[in-house]
Write a protein that holds these residues in place. Structure first.
Motif, PDB file in Angstrom:
ATOM      1  N   GLY A  98      15.935  84.771  -4.536  1.00  0.00           N
ATOM      2  CA  GLY A  98      16.122  85.084  -5.948  1.00  0.00           C
ATOM      3  C   GLY A  98      17.436  85.802  -6.208  1.00  0.00           C
ATOM      4  N   SER A  99      17.647  86.193  -7.438  1.00  0.00           N
ATOM      5  CA  SER A  99      18.950  86.733  -7.822  1.00  0.00           C
ATOM      6  C   SER A  99      18.979  88.258  -7.916  1.00  0.00           C
ATOM      7  N   GLN A 100      17.847  88.924  -7.784  1.00  0.00           N
ATOM      8  CA  GLN A 100      17.813  90.385  -7.866  1.00  0.00           C
ATOM      9  C   GLN A 100      18.284  91.022  -6.556  1.00  0.00           C
ATOM     10  N   PRO A 101      18.750  92.288  -6.630  1.00  0.00           N
ATOM     11  CA  PRO A 101      19.153  92.979  -5.395  1.00  0.00           C
ATOM     12  C   PRO A 101      18.058  92.960  -4.328  1.00  0.00           C
ATOM     13  N   VAL A 102      16.808  93.150  -4.733  1.00  0.00           N
ATOM     14  CA  VAL A 102      15.733  93.154  -3.736  1.00  0.00           C
ATOM     15  C   VAL A 102      15.617  91.783  -3.060  1.00  0.00           C
ATOM     16  N   ASP A 103      15.925  90.723  -3.790  1.00  0.00           N
ATOM     17  CA  ASP A 103      15.897  89.383  -3.205  1.00  0.00           C
ATOM     18  C   ASP A 103      17.009  89.198  -2.186  1.00  0.00           C
ATOM     19  N   LYS A 104      18.173  89.791  -2.494  1.00  0.00           N
ATOM     20  CA  LYS A 104      19.290  89.706  -1.551  1.00  0.00           C
ATOM     21  C   LYS A 104      18.922  90.394  -0.243  1.00  0.00           C
ATOM     22  N   THR A 105      18.227  91.525  -0.368  1.00  0.00           N
ATOM     23  CA  THR A 105      17.799  92.245   0.830  1.00  0.00           C
ATOM     24  C   THR A 105      16.795  91.413   1.624  1.00  0.00           C
ATOM     25  N   CYS A 106      15.847  90.813   0.930  1.00  0.00           N
ATOM     26  CA  CYS A 106      14.859  89.960   1.599  1.00  0.00           C
ATOM     27  C   CYS A 106      15.550  88.826   2.340  1.00  0.00           C
ATOM     28  N   SER A 107      16.510  88.215   1.678  1.00  0.00           N
ATOM     29  CA  SER A 107      17.233  87.106   2.271  1.00  0.00           C
ATOM     30  C   SER A 107      17.953  87.560   3.544  1.00  0.00           C
ATOM     31  N   HIS A 108      18.559  88.720   3.479  1.00  0.00           N
ATOM     32  CA  HIS A 108      19.264  89.277   4.637  1.00  0.00           C
ATOM     33  C   HIS A 108      18.285  89.516   5.791  1.00  0.00           C
ATOM     34  N   GLU A 109      17.114  90.041   5.464  1.00  0.00           N
ATOM     35  CA  GLU A 109      16.103  90.290   6.503  1.00  0.00           C
ATOM     36  C   GLU A 109      15.626  88.982   7.129  1.00  0.00           C
ATOM     37  N   ALA A 110      15.449  87.979   6.287  1.00  0.00           N
ATOM     38  CA  ALA A 110      15.047  86.671   6.807  1.00  0.00           C
ATOM     39  C   ALA A 110      16.123  86.106   7.725  1.00  0.00           C
ATOM     40  N   SER A 111      17.368  86.235   7.294  1.00  0.00           N
ATOM     41  CA  SER A 111      18.475  85.694   8.089  1.00  0.00           C
ATOM     42  C   SER A 111      18.588  86.388   9.436  1.00  0.00           C
ATOM     43  N   LEU A 112      18.389  87.697   9.444  1.00  0.00           N
ATOM     44  CA  LEU A 112      18.433  88.421  10.715  1.00  0.00           C
ATOM     45  C   LEU A 112      17.311  87.950  11.627  1.00  0.00           C
ATOM     46  N   GLY A 113      16.152  87.691  11.049  1.00  0.00           N
ATOM     47  CA  GLY A 113      15.046  87.163  11.842  1.00  0.00           C
ATOM     48  C   GLY A 113      15.371  85.791  12.415  1.00  0.00           C
ATOM     49  N   ILE A 114      16.008  84.970  11.604  1.00  0.00           N
ATOM     50  CA  ILE A 114      16.365  83.614  12.058  1.00  0.00           C
ATOM     51  C   ILE A 114      17.406  83.689  13.172  1.00  0.00           C
ATOM     52  N   GLN A 115      18.347  84.623  13.068  1.00  0.00           N
ATOM     53  CA  GLN A 115      19.285  84.848  14.165  1.00  0.00           C
ATOM     54  C   GLN A 115      18.530  85.183  15.447  1.00  0.00           C
ATOM     55  N   GLN A 116      17.595  86.119  15.308  1.00  0.00           N
ATOM     56  CA  GLN A 116      16.838  86.595  16.463  1.00  0.00           C
ATOM     57  C   GLN A 116      16.065  85.450  17.127  1.00  0.00           C
ATOM     58  N   VAL A 117      15.453  84.621  16.313  1.00  0.00           N
ATOM     59  CA  VAL A 117      14.687  83.479  16.836  1.00  0.00           C
ATOM     60  C   VAL A 117      15.577  82.564  17.671  1.00  0.00           C
ATOM     61  N   GLY A 151       9.792 103.645  -3.080  1.00  0.00           N
ATOM     62  CA  GLY A 151      10.244 104.371  -4.259  1.00  0.00           C
ATOM     63  C   GLY A 151      11.491 103.746  -4.866  1.00  0.00           C
ATOM     64  N   SER A 152      12.014 104.376  -5.893  1.00  0.00           N
ATOM     65  CA  SER A 152      13.104 103.769  -6.655  1.00  0.00           C
ATOM     66  C   SER A 152      14.486 104.321  -6.307  1.00  0.00           C
ATOM     67  N   GLN A 153      14.560 105.342  -5.475  1.00  0.00           N
ATOM     68  CA  GLN A 153      15.853 105.915  -5.117  1.00  0.00           C
ATOM     69  C   GLN A 153      16.558 105.061  -4.059  1.00  0.00           C
ATOM     70  N   PRO A 154      17.896 105.168  -3.965  1.00  0.00           N
ATOM     71  CA  PRO A 154      18.611 104.423  -2.919  1.00  0.00           C
ATOM     72  C   PRO A 154      18.042 104.683  -1.524  1.00  0.00           C
ATOM     73  N   VAL A 155      17.689 105.930  -1.232  1.00  0.00           N
ATOM     74  CA  VAL A 155      17.160 106.225   0.101  1.00  0.00           C
ATOM     75  C   VAL A 155      15.842 105.480   0.331  1.00  0.00           C
ATOM     76  N   ASP A 156      15.074 105.267  -0.733  1.00  0.00           N
ATOM     77  CA  ASP A 156      13.825 104.516  -0.611  1.00  0.00           C
ATOM     78  C   ASP A 156      14.090 103.043  -0.312  1.00  0.00           C
ATOM     79  N   LYS A 157      15.147 102.514  -0.945  1.00  0.00           N
ATOM     80  CA  LYS A 157      15.509 101.115  -0.689  1.00  0.00           C
ATOM     81  C   LYS A 157      15.883 100.931   0.782  1.00  0.00           C
ATOM     82  N   THR A 158      16.589 101.918   1.309  1.00  0.00           N
ATOM     83  CA  THR A 158      16.968 101.853   2.716  1.00  0.00           C
ATOM     84  C   THR A 158      15.733 101.914   3.610  1.00  0.00           C
ATOM     85  N   CYS A 159      14.823 102.804   3.288  1.00  0.00           N
ATOM     86  CA  CYS A 159      13.583 102.920   4.071  1.00  0.00           C
ATOM     87  C   CYS A 159      12.824 101.598   4.040  1.00  0.00           C
TER      88      CYS A 159
END
Lengths: 191, 191, 191, 191, 191
Positions: A103-122, E103-111
């Protein structure tokens, strides 16, 4: 024209045509060993990239006498891809290709990054290549542009995977040439 | 002047010259064991850094009596590098060098980071050095500047790899000296 | 005053003095087993932090009857540190210390992060401590300030490493006290 | 009132009181097996969270008939925590708790992230829980507020660790209830 | 209408209804092997997603003749999830699902990112799927909206997990269809 070439979408047909360069091999009846390809896609994506990939793989394989078997799993979203493709690769697949649409939200970008790191690991765990075909929801301005990118990227990376498995010299020929998947190629320059 | 020095691009020649400091060794006919170097490059990059590396490696090796064999794979993009270089290293290569050109978009930066983490992992799995030669598409203002950075970085890192394999004392001599690849060196200062 | 204390830079001397608290041990002739310390530094850094570390280690060891052997490698940049320090640790070193100077651009920050993650990984693979002494190029306003930070951090962390190996109670005594390397200590407060 | 309850700071006392709910167990003389707790803290932190943790652990354990042994190491900063806690866990500790205080600069945030990733890795390697008690230097406006957060978080997480080891049903009772460490709890709502 | 369908919240009931498509299987008395599902949730979250999941799993399983056993642990926060779910999976669970509320803080996003990377790692270590059901505190404008997202996401992902275990063809049918958890589905388009 073989059966497999008929009625293919343009994006797929162009890639199949690119793959059909090795007439000599086909004429000489070169025998390729069957390769198993693992595919994982998601419910989250807004278009069926697997179908595009399947068409490309089947047509290009038919043209080139490449023998391919596809094993497929569908998972909810991109973060569920790594373990699914690992399972398929450990069941004997030779390489993998995965399709997702972050997706296009920041949280989606993070998810995508996590998925990509997993795919690297695999890949490092299995020593097998997994091509990651992700189309980010914000890469296109509307559904039409997104669809075009998805078709193009899914089809071209499917061909890349076949080249990696059956004809690595095709990749070498294009080294440093600005090849892109999803859009037109970039310009290249002499070093 | 040996054959290998003729007609080399300036960027390569300068590095070959730097490498040719160990006349004594050459005169004494010091015998080096052959080292296998793994190289992975991409279709995505907009210039052929492999060719620059190959010229540097071959010329500098000829000058220094270093015996080198190069094994190479080309992959679609930077994220496909880690598993490819792992495969080559596990086929008996002593060290690796990889060439890539991450794009300028945020998603490209993320891809590049993922590739780099994979390359780190490969080194720790194999206990072998892999020099990462990435030129980011936004490092240069235009094709000419990019090409210059690519030539310089590819050539200097190729020489670094040879030093790591055959002459680690050359690196030690330059410790803390502000050596840069891609551009001129930085200034250094006394501590 | 022993020979080893003569003519040391102030930053080093202060740390050596801090280390010399255990007169009783020295008087009692406490015998320490020799420890091997792995050191990796880079050509990229703009000052020779290894020399500062070496002086600190040798002086403080002489004062305290600690037996130390240093093994060192120099690599091009920070991303080349993890595999190099892994190699040294697996050759029998008891702990490691690494020196690097990440540049000030965003891409340099990413490289530094990748190197640090690799260094974390190496420690978990080997179960051995590696102190990371990175001075970021933008930590100081000019060469003079950078040099001061580098001397201070390199020297203090060298002493920290010796404490970890020979005298862990020195660290415990300073728990929660705001100890800093590179600059003056922070203030601490009662809980 | 037992000896262990006397003269405790308020923040600790409140947590000890929370832990003392299982009168029945104590009356029935339920026997708990001794658990070894690994603790790592840093010199970098500006307050002694270990002392707060120790008081909480000892008081709550005395009240509940829990048998606990604490093993502790102090390291320079948060990035030195992962390998230190790994060593303690592999020496037979059942779980760990670590205390750190990342600075407020971007580089400190990156260091903290690297440390956290290492701590995650250690848990997966050992299959043992490590509670990470980090108080970021910019969480509080001044030393007084920071101290309050540190006391509260160190004490509450110490109790959490005891619950994980001796009384996991206490955690379950509070599932989805908005429990916070460092500040007051958040509100919760019905689903 | 079975007992298990009575008095369910609407969000759960809708998902149970979706699951009840395989009448033929039920009529034919298809026998499913019992699957153990690992669940980890947190005290930190502000609502009890585990209860929603439990209701969905039990109702949908009763409807479909799926045999399920749930093992559950509650931990303080999201960073404590990876090792907890690893423990449950290694005790024989077939798959896992975890609930958290960063949570909603940057530190929470990192966690949250660190927790997610740990969860990825656990899946690759165990070869088992763990669905991550995280609702970020800033996804909803108020408690009511948050609660709705939590119910929806917890329930839909619980059903996804059952499909992965008992009926993977349900996922395949919805490949590339824009399925969302937490909110309504996205539109999909033809490729």
């Amino acid at each position: 024209m073989s059966d497999s070439e008929k009625n293919l979408p343009e994006a797929v047909q162009k890639n199949v045509n690119k793959a059909v360069g090795k007439k000599a091999d086909r004429k000489n009846g070169k025998n390729f060993q069957e390769k198993k390809i693992a595919v994982v896609d998601t419910m989250f994506a807004r278009g069926d990239m697997f179908r595009v990939a399947k068409e490309t793989i089947e047509s290009a394989s038919a043209e080139n006498n490449w023998k391919v078997k596809i094993l497929r799993r569908t998972v909810p979203g991109v973060k569920d891809i790594p373990v699914a493709i690992l399972n398929l690769l450990e069941q004997g697949c030779d390489a993998g290709i995965v399709f997702g649409m972050p997706g296009s939200q920041p949280v989606d970008k993070t998810c995508s990054h996590e998925a990509s790191l997993g795919i690297q690991q695999v890949q490092l765990m299995t020593r097998k290549t997994v091509l990651e075909v992700f189309v980010h929801e914000d890469e296109g301005a509307d559904a039409q542009e997104l669809a075009e990118i998805m078709r193009n990227r899914a089809s071209k990376h499917s061909l890349n995977l076949l080249w990696l498995l059956f004809s690595p010299e095709e990749l070498e020929k294009r080294a440093g040439s600005g090849e892109r998947q999803g859009r037109g190629n970039a310009s290249s320059f002499e070093l």
